[in-house]
Design an enzyme around this catalytic site. Sequence first.
Site, PDB file in Angstrom:
ATOM      1  N   HIS A 185       0.834  -1.209   0.000  1.00 56.48           N
ATOM      2  CA  HIS A 185       0.000   0.000   0.000  1.00 56.48           C
ATOM      3  C   HIS A 185       0.865   1.255   0.000  1.00 56.48           C
ATOM      4  O   HIS A 185       0.490   2.281  -0.540  1.00 56.48           O
ATOM      5  CB  HIS A 185      -0.968   0.006   1.191  1.00 56.48           C
ATOM      6  CG  HIS A 185      -0.269   0.034   2.492  1.00 56.48           C
ATOM      7  ND1 HIS A 185      -0.011  -1.102   3.214  1.00 56.48           N
ATOM      8  CD2 HIS A 185       0.293   1.054   3.158  1.00 56.48           C
ATOM      9  CE1 HIS A 185       0.668  -0.765   4.282  1.00 56.48           C
ATOM     10  NE2 HIS A 185       0.863   0.529   4.286  1.00 56.48           N
ATOM     11  N   ARG A 282     -10.593   2.416  -4.920  1.00 57.99           N
ATOM     12  CA  ARG A 282     -10.320   1.564  -3.752  1.00 57.99           C
ATOM     13  C   ARG A 282     -11.062   2.141  -2.549  1.00 57.99           C
ATOM     14  O   ARG A 282     -10.526   2.965  -1.821  1.00 57.99           O
ATOM     15  CB  ARG A 282      -8.822   1.534  -3.451  1.00 57.99           C
ATOM     16  CG  ARG A 282      -7.966   0.795  -4.483  1.00 57.99           C
ATOM     17  CD  ARG A 282      -6.499   0.791  -4.052  1.00 57.99           C
ATOM     18  NE  ARG A 282      -5.715  -0.200  -4.741  1.00 57.99           N
ATOM     19  CZ  ARG A 282      -4.859   0.067  -5.747  1.00 57.99           C
ATOM     20  NH1 ARG A 282      -4.685   1.304  -6.173  1.00 57.99           N
ATOM     21  NH2 ARG A 282      -4.169  -0.909  -6.301  1.00 57.99           N
ATOM     22  N   ARG A 318     -14.820  -0.450  -6.380  1.00 59.15           N
ATOM     23  CA  ARG A 318     -14.548  -1.771  -5.791  1.00 59.15           C
ATOM     24  C   ARG A 318     -15.078  -1.784  -4.365  1.00 59.15           C
ATOM     25  O   ARG A 318     -14.838  -0.860  -3.601  1.00 59.15           O
ATOM     26  CB  ARG A 318     -13.055  -2.045  -5.782  1.00 59.15           C
ATOM     27  CG  ARG A 318     -12.738  -3.360  -5.070  1.00 59.15           C
ATOM     28  CD  ARG A 318     -11.304  -3.719  -5.210  1.00 59.15           C
ATOM     29  NE  ARG A 318     -10.462  -2.917  -4.357  1.00 59.15           N
ATOM     30  CZ  ARG A 318      -9.130  -3.022  -4.336  1.00 59.15           C
ATOM     31  NH1 ARG A 318      -8.524  -3.868  -5.152  1.00 59.15           N
ATOM     32  NH2 ARG A 318      -8.414  -2.279  -3.537  1.00 59.15           N
ATOM     33  N   GLU A 407      -7.963 -11.873  -9.244  1.00 60.52           N
ATOM     34  CA  GLU A 407      -6.752 -11.713  -8.435  1.00 60.52           C
ATOM     35  C   GLU A 407      -6.209 -13.055  -7.960  1.00 60.52           C
ATOM     36  O   GLU A 407      -5.130 -13.114  -7.381  1.00 60.52           O
ATOM     37  CB  GLU A 407      -7.057 -10.865  -7.199  1.00 60.52           C
ATOM     38  CG  GLU A 407      -7.590  -9.502  -7.529  1.00 60.52           C
ATOM     39  CD  GLU A 407      -7.718  -8.621  -6.313  1.00 60.52           C
ATOM     40  OE1 GLU A 407      -6.855  -7.771  -6.111  1.00 60.52           O
ATOM     41  OE2 GLU A 407      -8.694  -8.801  -5.563  1.00 60.52           O
ATOM     42  N   ASN A 430      -1.493  -7.125  -9.119  1.00 63.38           N
ATOM     43  CA  ASN A 430      -0.646  -7.140  -7.917  1.00 63.38           C
ATOM     44  C   ASN A 430      -0.895  -8.418  -7.140  1.00 63.38           C
ATOM     45  O   ASN A 430       0.027  -9.144  -6.764  1.00 63.38           O
ATOM     46  CB  ASN A 430      -0.970  -5.946  -7.009  1.00 63.38           C
ATOM     47  CG  ASN A 430      -0.952  -4.629  -7.747  1.00 63.38           C
ATOM     48  OD1 ASN A 430      -0.298  -4.508  -8.763  1.00 63.38           O
ATOM     49  ND2 ASN A 430      -1.678  -3.653  -7.241  1.00 63.38           N
ATOM     50  N   ASP A 431      -2.179  -8.678  -6.875  1.00 62.14           N
ATOM     51  CA  ASP A 431      -2.485  -9.890  -6.115  1.00 62.14           C
ATOM     52  C   ASP A 431      -2.368 -11.136  -6.981  1.00 62.14           C
ATOM     53  O   ASP A 431      -1.971 -12.190  -6.493  1.00 62.14           O
ATOM     54  CB  ASP A 431      -3.886  -9.790  -5.496  1.00 62.14           C
ATOM     55  CG  ASP A 431      -3.848  -9.036  -4.179  1.00 62.14           C
ATOM     56  OD1 ASP A 431      -2.940  -9.328  -3.372  1.00 62.14           O
ATOM     57  OD2 ASP A 431      -4.681  -8.157  -3.963  1.00 62.14           O
ATOM     58  N   ARG A 441       3.518  -9.867  -1.427  1.00 59.03           N
ATOM     59  CA  ARG A 441       3.790  -8.634  -2.164  1.00 59.03           C
ATOM     60  C   ARG A 441       4.444  -7.557  -1.306  1.00 59.03           C
ATOM     61  O   ARG A 441       4.887  -6.534  -1.824  1.00 59.03           O
ATOM     62  CB  ARG A 441       2.501  -8.111  -2.818  1.00 59.03           C
ATOM     63  CG  ARG A 441       1.428  -7.733  -1.843  1.00 59.03           C
ATOM     64  CD  ARG A 441       0.101  -7.513  -2.535  1.00 59.03           C
ATOM     65  NE  ARG A 441      -0.186  -6.114  -2.792  1.00 59.03           N
ATOM     66  CZ  ARG A 441      -1.356  -5.661  -3.230  1.00 59.03           C
ATOM     67  NH1 ARG A 441      -2.345  -6.507  -3.478  1.00 59.03           N
ATOM     68  NH2 ARG A 441      -1.570  -4.396  -3.433  1.00 59.03           N
ATOM     69  N   CYS A 478      -6.309  -3.347 -13.570  1.00 53.75           N
ATOM     70  CA  CYS A 478      -6.222  -2.218 -12.645  1.00 53.75           C
ATOM     71  C   CYS A 478      -5.080  -2.410 -11.668  1.00 53.75           C
ATOM     72  O   CYS A 478      -4.897  -1.604 -10.768  1.00 53.75           O
ATOM     73  CB  CYS A 478      -7.534  -1.990 -11.920  1.00 53.75           C
ATOM     74  SG  CYS A 478      -8.019  -3.379 -10.901  1.00 53.75           S
TER      75      CYS A 478
HETATM   76  C1  PEP Z   1      -4.380  -5.725  -7.381  1.00 53.12           C
HETATM   77  O1  PEP Z   1      -4.306  -6.632  -6.541  1.00 53.12           O
HETATM   78  O2  PEP Z   1      -3.746  -5.733  -8.451  1.00 53.12           O
HETATM   79  C2  PEP Z   1      -5.246  -4.563  -7.137  1.00 53.12           C
HETATM   80  C3  PEP Z   1      -5.456  -3.660  -8.075  1.00 53.12           C
HETATM   81  O3  PEP Z   1      -5.780  -4.434  -5.890  1.00 53.12           O
HETATM   82  P1  PEP Z   1      -4.945  -3.918  -4.611  1.00 53.12           P
HETATM   83  O4  PEP Z   1      -3.600  -3.478  -5.084  1.00 53.12           O
HETATM   84  O5  PEP Z   1      -5.726  -2.811  -4.015  1.00 53.12           O
HETATM   85  O6  PEP Z   1      -4.904  -5.157  -3.774  1.00 53.12           O
HETATM   86 MG    MG Z   2      -5.711  -6.686  -4.949  1.00 54.85          MG
END
Ligand code: PEP
Ligand code: MG
Length: 548
Positions: A185, A282, A318, A407, A430-431, A441, A478
């Site tokens: 984050h 988010r 989301r 994800e 990302n996830d 991550r 995203c």
């Molecule tokens: C992701 O996981 O790619 C995503 C966009 O959600 P976050 O980064 O908020 O987990």
């Molecule tokens: Mg995510």
Amino acid sequence: MLRGRGVSSGRVAAPVVHLAPPLPEPDPDTLVPPADRDSEVSAIEWAAVAVADQLRSRTAQATGETKAILDASRLLASDPELVSEATALVRSKGRTAARAVWETAVVHEKALAALGGRMAERIADIRDVRDRIIAEILEVDMPGVPERDDPFVLVAADLAPADTALLAGGRCVALVTVQGGPTSHTAIIARSLGLPAVVGVADAQAIPVGTMVLVDGDRGTVEVAPAESRIAEARASANTVGFDGVGALSDGHRIPLLANVGGAADAKAAASAHAEGVGLFRTEFCFLDRAEAPSVDEQVTAYRGVLSAFPGRKVVVRTLDAGSDKPLPFANSDSEDNPALGVRGLRIARRRPQLLDDQLVALARAAAAEAAEVEVMAPMVATVDEAGDFAERCRSAGLDRVGIMIETPSAALLAAELFEVVDFVSLGTNDLAQYTMAADRLLSDLGDLNDPWQPAVLRLIAAVGAAGRAAGKPVGVCGEAGGDPALAPVLIGLGVTSLSMASRSIGRVAARLQELSVADCRRAAEAAISAISAGAARAAASSALDGG
Ligand code: PEP
Ligand code: MG
């Protein structure tokens, strides 16, 4: 020169300030002899006045959420009851000034906790004022992001979500952390605020306070005490690439370029950067510091703040993705051994269905009051049943365009079936990388695994792209991968139909896409997907496009 991983681009030079550590509980056993008690009492009185003054001037400069937080603290710091109760403890029990303030705060916290509901939310305000007054008495920095009048580079082991809430509007110009991965984050907030950031810098905390450093978020370097000429060069290079508001390939093929936002301020910045809409709002970022769930009315206000920036445009909202690196005290339990694999995202609705239903009611009300085209999606979906249930709840709340994030590898593999129950999907790369590669991550040590260029991740994205084409439904991205100008063409070649990213990345991605055709993107995708490593995939895509 210190090295780490650049997670938010840009170069900037400023003196270092360290994130102030939490204040330890003042010792209860130190007793002040009667002769010294007057000076302890006046230390409390002076500190309370100083804190109220500081907060008054900061509130005057702040805006939005930060202003509200500071204002609540200022009112408490000026509360005569707090001071008189603390001074009474010094006089009657010989407590030190710091200890007396601490104990007074504990009594108030307990009283508020007993009242519950909205009152319990004020506990955080009490602690904030307690810490400010004690820091003033002890002449140390207030815990968290320091408040300064001049620009500074913030150095920390890592940042908690609540620390990052105060970065907007402050004087911090770059972040350097010891921990943290490219999709933590901290990295995401740094990108959304346009702050250059380097994570995984092992020796960062050894840089003395006040030392000038040059942070390069593209190269992942922190230059300690750079030459004047280097500082001047960094100032000259601080420019971003503009965007005209229409994402397209060289052959005219449209690829909408959308923004990732966390609240109204981001949304306004995204609209000024000509983002075509919002591809990821988010919502959890609106409530990171809440102890209690926000009411429906509060949610409506927060959501309208974002929707109002994009009348007539798409805004993909989301539902709360609480948990893992973004825990929300009112939604998550803190007793999980593996929070990334725990009850996070949509899974919270298993235990707390009302939380989701309230959010959907709030979203429907916000959507009805604004002119944006609202779409809703759920995070952390693993099964078709979860997606089907979510879609039903959304539709019965009056929200018609429903999607899910992809994800988990499970969702990617089930994409064809998922398209039977939802209108669109959005790849959370990302996830998806974290769960495909089984690599946390947040760990900079595993940054090489946690990489969307990993062929296994690319192949899952390809499966989703193919399912989207077959179903004739949109596939967005995203995750942070969407904002990488080198990866964006590959994603499009794999079947992605829109990209959403931090606003400041849009210009660079748009410029790259304008140079390429659909055929180029497909060629790059085929080259990348046949590679056997992330490095080879990058090299293959680059040579397919530029011949090397
Ligand atoms: C992701 O996981 O790619 C995503 C966009 O959600 P976050 O980064 O908020 O987990
Ligand atoms: Mg995510």
